[in-house]
Each structure stands twice: as C-alpha cells, then as structure tokens.
Design an enzyme around this catalytic site. Structure first.
Site, PDB file in Angstrom:
ATOM      1  N   GLU A   1      -6.825   0.862   3.022  1.00  0.00           N
ATOM      2  CA  GLU A   1      -6.630   0.817   4.471  1.00  0.00           C
ATOM      3  C   GLU A   1      -6.185   2.148   5.062  1.00  0.00           C
ATOM      4  O   GLU A   1      -5.096   2.267   5.637  1.00  0.00           O
ATOM      5  CB  GLU A   1      -5.626  -0.277   4.844  1.00  0.00           C
ATOM      6  CG  GLU A   1      -6.087  -1.664   4.455  1.00  0.00           C
ATOM      7  CD  GLU A   1      -5.206  -2.774   5.008  1.00  0.00           C
ATOM      8  OE1 GLU A   1      -4.148  -2.473   5.575  1.00  0.00           O
ATOM      9  OE2 GLU A   1      -5.589  -3.943   4.876  1.00  0.00           O
TER      10      GLU A   1
ATOM     11  N   GLU B   1      -8.842  -7.947  -0.049  1.00  0.00           N
ATOM     12  CA  GLU B   1      -7.667  -8.708   0.405  1.00  0.00           C
ATOM     13  C   GLU B   1      -8.099  -9.747   1.427  1.00  0.00           C
ATOM     14  O   GLU B   1      -8.954  -9.480   2.275  1.00  0.00           O
ATOM     15  CB  GLU B   1      -6.626  -7.806   1.099  1.00  0.00           C
ATOM     16  CG  GLU B   1      -5.816  -6.952   0.168  1.00  0.00           C
ATOM     17  CD  GLU B   1      -4.794  -6.076   0.896  1.00  0.00           C
ATOM     18  OE1 GLU B   1      -4.267  -6.478   1.954  1.00  0.00           O
ATOM     19  OE2 GLU B   1      -4.542  -4.969   0.390  1.00  0.00           O
TER      20      GLU B   1
HETATM   21  C1  BG6 Z   1      -2.682  -5.152   4.269  1.00  0.00           C
HETATM   22  C2  BG6 Z   1      -2.058  -4.296   3.207  1.00  0.00           C
HETATM   23  O1  BG6 Z   1      -2.566  -4.448   5.458  1.00  0.00           O
HETATM   24  O2  BG6 Z   1      -2.140  -6.362   4.582  1.00  0.00           O
HETATM   25  C3  BG6 Z   1      -0.992  -4.994   2.381  1.00  0.00           C
HETATM   26  O3  BG6 Z   1      -3.016  -3.700   2.395  1.00  0.00           O
HETATM   27  C4  BG6 Z   1      -0.174  -5.877   3.294  1.00  0.00           C
HETATM   28  O4  BG6 Z   1      -0.256  -4.026   1.719  1.00  0.00           O
HETATM   29  C5  BG6 Z   1      -1.097  -6.956   3.812  1.00  0.00           C
HETATM   30  O5  BG6 Z   1       0.958  -6.415   2.740  1.00  0.00           O
HETATM   31  C6  BG6 Z   1      -0.429  -7.995   4.682  1.00  0.00           C
HETATM   32  O6  BG6 Z   1       0.239  -7.375   5.735  1.00  0.00           O
HETATM   33  P1  BG6 Z   1       1.702  -7.785   6.133  1.00  0.00           P
HETATM   34  O7  BG6 Z   1       2.057  -6.878   7.245  1.00  0.00           O
HETATM   35  O8  BG6 Z   1       1.648  -9.202   6.562  1.00  0.00           O
HETATM   36  O9  BG6 Z   1       2.508  -7.589   4.903  1.00  0.00           O
END
Ligand code: BG6
Length: 481
Positions: free
Chosen positions: A167, A379
């Site tokens: 990201e 993800e």
């Molecule tokens: C993504 C990242 O942005 O989303 C992760 O790659 C992150 O590292 C995940 O934890 C979820 O985001 P958040 O802000 O809910 O932890």
C-alpha cells in the site's frame, strides 16, 4: 451453497505485517524503525498503543503457524522487518534477523504452507530517516534494493511469491499529507509525489534484480484499491469518477503495470507545481519493470462514491474514525475535482468502512480489463469488536458473513474470466491496528490482549472453523447471499 469452485491449487491464505504482530522490538539485534519512534509521540495512536509487544508472534510463531496448519491454510503472507536484517538500514547483515525469518519460512514449508513475503510493510529503519530523510531522498532506492537482494539471496530456494511494497498509496498519503503515519508531515504535496516517485523507482529496480536472481519467482506490489462509482449519470459526476480513478488509483496501478503515470493527472499536478520529475532513465526503468511484474496485488476493503466537488467544496482533510464509533468519519474531497460521499446502498463497519462485496468482483474485472494481469488479493477482512465468552468462544458470525460474501464475489470474478491466484484475509491472528489499537480485531484467532495488555493466549473464533471448511471444500461451502 454455490455451484462455483476455486481451482485445486488456489492459494487460500491470510496475511500479517511485522510491526503489527511480532513485538520483540529490541530483541536479537533489531534496529529502531520509524514506527518504533512515531508511536512515542503523544496522541498519534489510539490510546498510545505500540507494537513493542504486539501479539508476541516473535516468540509464538510456532504456535501461530501450527494453527494455520490446523486450519489448512495454503499460503501465509507476512512482512519482513527491515530493521531485523539491517538494524541501521544497510551495512552489516544481522544474522539473527535472517534466522528468524528462515525459521518462519521453514515452519510454513514443514506444514505445506506457501510463504508469501512482503518486503516492505511500512517499517523503515529510523537510521535512514536520520541520515537522509528516508523516502524523501533518492538514496533510499539503492538501500532498499540492497536489502531486497539480501532476502532474495537468502530465501530464493524457498519463497516463490514476493510483494515489493504494501500500500504505497496509504503509507505515503498518511505520512506526507495527513500526518497520521511517520514522518507525520502535513499537506506536503510536492514531497508526497516525490516520495512516491522514489518508492516506484525502488520497486522497479527491485523487480529487475529479482528477475535476474529468481527467474521462476513471482513478484508484484500490493495496492490499496478502492474502485469508484459515480453518484449518478450526470456527466459532471461521471467526470469526477475518472478524475478520482486517475488521481487515487491509476496513479499507482498504471506505474506498476505500464510504467507510466496517467497523463491527465500528471498534467493536473504539473499545473499545481507538484508533479514529480520523470527523467528519461526513470521512464525506461519503470517501463522495463512493468513488463516484468507477474501480478497485481490488491488489498481490498471498500469502494468509494464520487461526486463533483466545487472549488469551494470540501477539502482533503477530515476527521477519521479511529474509535469504532459509527458515523464519526468526515467526507473529504479535492476541490474542483471530486468528493467521496457515503454510499446509501451499502452498510458500513463500526469504523465507517463501506461494506461492498460486489466491489471486489468489480475490482478484479477492472484490473483484468485494464492491465490483463493475474491478481493476488493480498488483504481483505472485517475489523470489528469481538467478544470472548466465559467459556472462551468467539461467535463472530458477522465476520463469517462478510468473508462469505466477498469470497462468493471472488469466485464469480474467477468464473467470469479473472485470473486470481490467491485470497489472503486480513488477518490470521488478531493484531495491532496502526491507528486503532487492539480493539479493532480482524483475525480468525482471538488474542487475549487489549490496549493495556493481556495473557496473549490464542483462541479460535467461529470464523476459524468456517474458513477451514471453505478451504477444504475449494469454496463449495460458500453460500450465495
Ligand atoms: C491495510 C494495511 O491498510 O489495512 C494493514 O495493509 C492494516 O496493515 C489493514 O492493518 C487494516 O487497517 P486498519 O486501519 O483497520 O488496521
């Protein structure tokens, strides 16, 4: 039940990042990262949480990987902490750092789990920040490549899938525009585009090196992709969609896949005086790397709505919901181009993230049409408050519903011709959310800890058993609604 099936070799996976799980922030020669420093600044993270202990994966990785094996996971995506390998960013390799990841990889392979390595998930050696400003200087490019080469060399016989950057759009936006991530700069737009340019060049040089060293390996970047829908068919809103996509999505994905910036946006930024200078050498390098990438990595959480935003309309900075109190996030936009109101057709999470399973299929189809590349969903997941009962059960039916709906749409995307190699949920165990502390949970495995601490014991949630069945049945247990 669906009639659809994922192919037998489909990589059902789950993902994590070093800073969010490992802890052991000063152990075995690890150096200090930008995040180790940043979390010390008062008010930067939720209830001042840090990753000093995180969920102690550093000491419990065997237990965690055994749980992955019990679940039947096919791939585990994790990131390497640069500061464990080079405590000062470069120089002498810290052998115990390499050994730690060697152990993780071996443990995965022992259980038939394909390791998927992210080179950079936001934790930069602080020494490089002190020396030359980290990503702000082009010196970082060679240090990044040098770090990557050490890892390629060490793990080339064991790791096939590699992700250069996690990201890039998020860590740079939060780092140089909204001041929420290190180095905590606000509205530094020219530097923001320069930093991104350096990151693109580091990615590109690394891809070329990789292909020399591991010709059969697979490499790409992971992008936080938020596909967009125009609010309605009024041409002015349709225009806001293309402006949004160019500025917020294609600016990154076009460079990874084509090796060039979208022309209209480049012109727009040039007029503002913030476009990065692209030398002819840069252009050749970016294009050469783009021809070599193997997949587009996508972190998919939500879609956006676009609406024309007049010159005196909302700006890019607004309150972000980091508390889990629904409705506390604010609408933002770029005056003269677009704003992003909420979608009246869709529900949101407690952190105001839009829930849009069909958007995942949309994302896959857009990438397939535009770039004709295989896709790795690196993800996808639901951040929620979970409750552990007295008898240690976690009934996360809301997470099962969320994941089921997304996997169903992904299976449809495959059925409609998208070449998807992997689906990694975020995350396997609960972990530290950068800005939201430990209360925003994503895992299949509950970790007994909160902002203050806890036993760090692991407990399987209902979703653990649900995903186990999904994997075992190649997706046959997925339901259609
Ligand atoms: C993504 C990242 O942005 O989303 C992760 O790659 C992150 O590292 C995940 O934890 C979820 O985001 P958040 O802000 O809910 O932890």
């Amino acid at each position: 039940m669906t009639e659809l099936r994922m192919p037998k070799d489909f990589l059902w996976g789950s993902a994590s990042a070093a800073y969010q799980i490992e802890g052991a922030h000063k152990e075995d020669g690890k150096g200090t990262s930008n995040w180790d420093e940043f979390v010390q600044i008062h008010g930067k993270t939720f209830k001042e949480t840090t990753g000093e202990v995180a969920v102690d994966h550093y000491h419990r990785y065997k237990e965690d990987i055994a749980l992955m094996a019990e679940m039947g996971l096919k791939t585990y995506r994790f990131s390497i902490a640069w500061t464990r390998i080079f405590p000062n960013g470069r120089g002498e390799v810290n052998e115990s750092g390499l050994e730690f990841y060697q152990n993780i990889i071996d443990e995965c392979l022992k259980h038939g789990i394909e390791p998927m390595v992210t080179l950079y998930h936001w934790d930069l050696p602080q020494a490089l920040v002190g020396e030359y400003g980290g990503w702000e200087s082009e010196q970082v490019i060679d240090d990044y490549v040098n770090y990557a080469v050490v890892l390629f060399d060490a793990f080339k016989d064991k790791v096939k899938y590699w992700i250069t950057m996690n990201e890039q759009n998020i860590f740079t936006t939060l780092g140089w525009m909204t001041a929420q991530h290190p180095p905590g700069k606000f509205d530094d737009e020219k530097m923001y585009y320069l930093v991104n340019h350096h990151a693109f060049l580091a990615h590109a040089k690394t891809v070329l090196k990789f292909k020399e060293m591991i010709p059969d390996g697979k490499i790409g970047a992971s992008f936080a992709y938020s596909p967009s829908y125009a609010i309605n068919a009024d041409p002015i809103h349709a225009m806001s969609k293309i402006d949004f996509d160019n500025l917020k999505n294609f600016w990154w994905m076009d460079v990874y896949a084509y090796g060039r910036y979208p022309k209209n946006t480049y012109r727009y930024l040039e007029k503002k005086g913030v476009a990065p200078i692209v030398t002819s050498e840069d252009a050749v390098l970016l294009e050469a790397a783009a021809k070599q990438i193997d997949f587009m990595g996508v972190n998919y959480y939500q879609t956006s709505v676009t609406e024309y935003n007049p010159l005196d309309g909302v700006g890019p900075y607004g309150e972000m919901n980091t508390s889990g109190k629904k409705g506390t996030g604010e609408i933002t936009g770029i005056p003269g181009l677009f704003k992003n109101p909420s979608n009246p057709h869709l529900e949101t999470t407690d952190w105001d993230w839009t829930i849009d399973p069909m958007g995942l299929r949309y994302a896959c189809k857009e990438i397939t049409s535009r770039y004709n590349l295989p896709i790795i969903i690196s993800e996808n997941g639901l951040g929620a408050f979970d409750n552990k009962t007295e008898d240690n059960q976690i009934h996360d039916d809301y997470r099962i519903a969320y994941l089921n709906a997304h996997v169903y749409e992904l299976m449809k995307a495959v059925d409609e011709g998208c070449d998807v190699w992997a689906y990694c949920t975020w995350s396997f165990t609960d972990l530290l959310s950068w800005l939201n502390g430990y209360q925003k949970r994503y895992g299949f495995v509950y970790v007994d800890r909160d902002e203050e601490g806890g036993s760090l014991d692991r407990y399987k949630k209902d979703s653990f058993y649900w995903y186990q069945d999904v994997i075992q049945s190649d997706g046959a247990t997925i339901t259609e609604e």
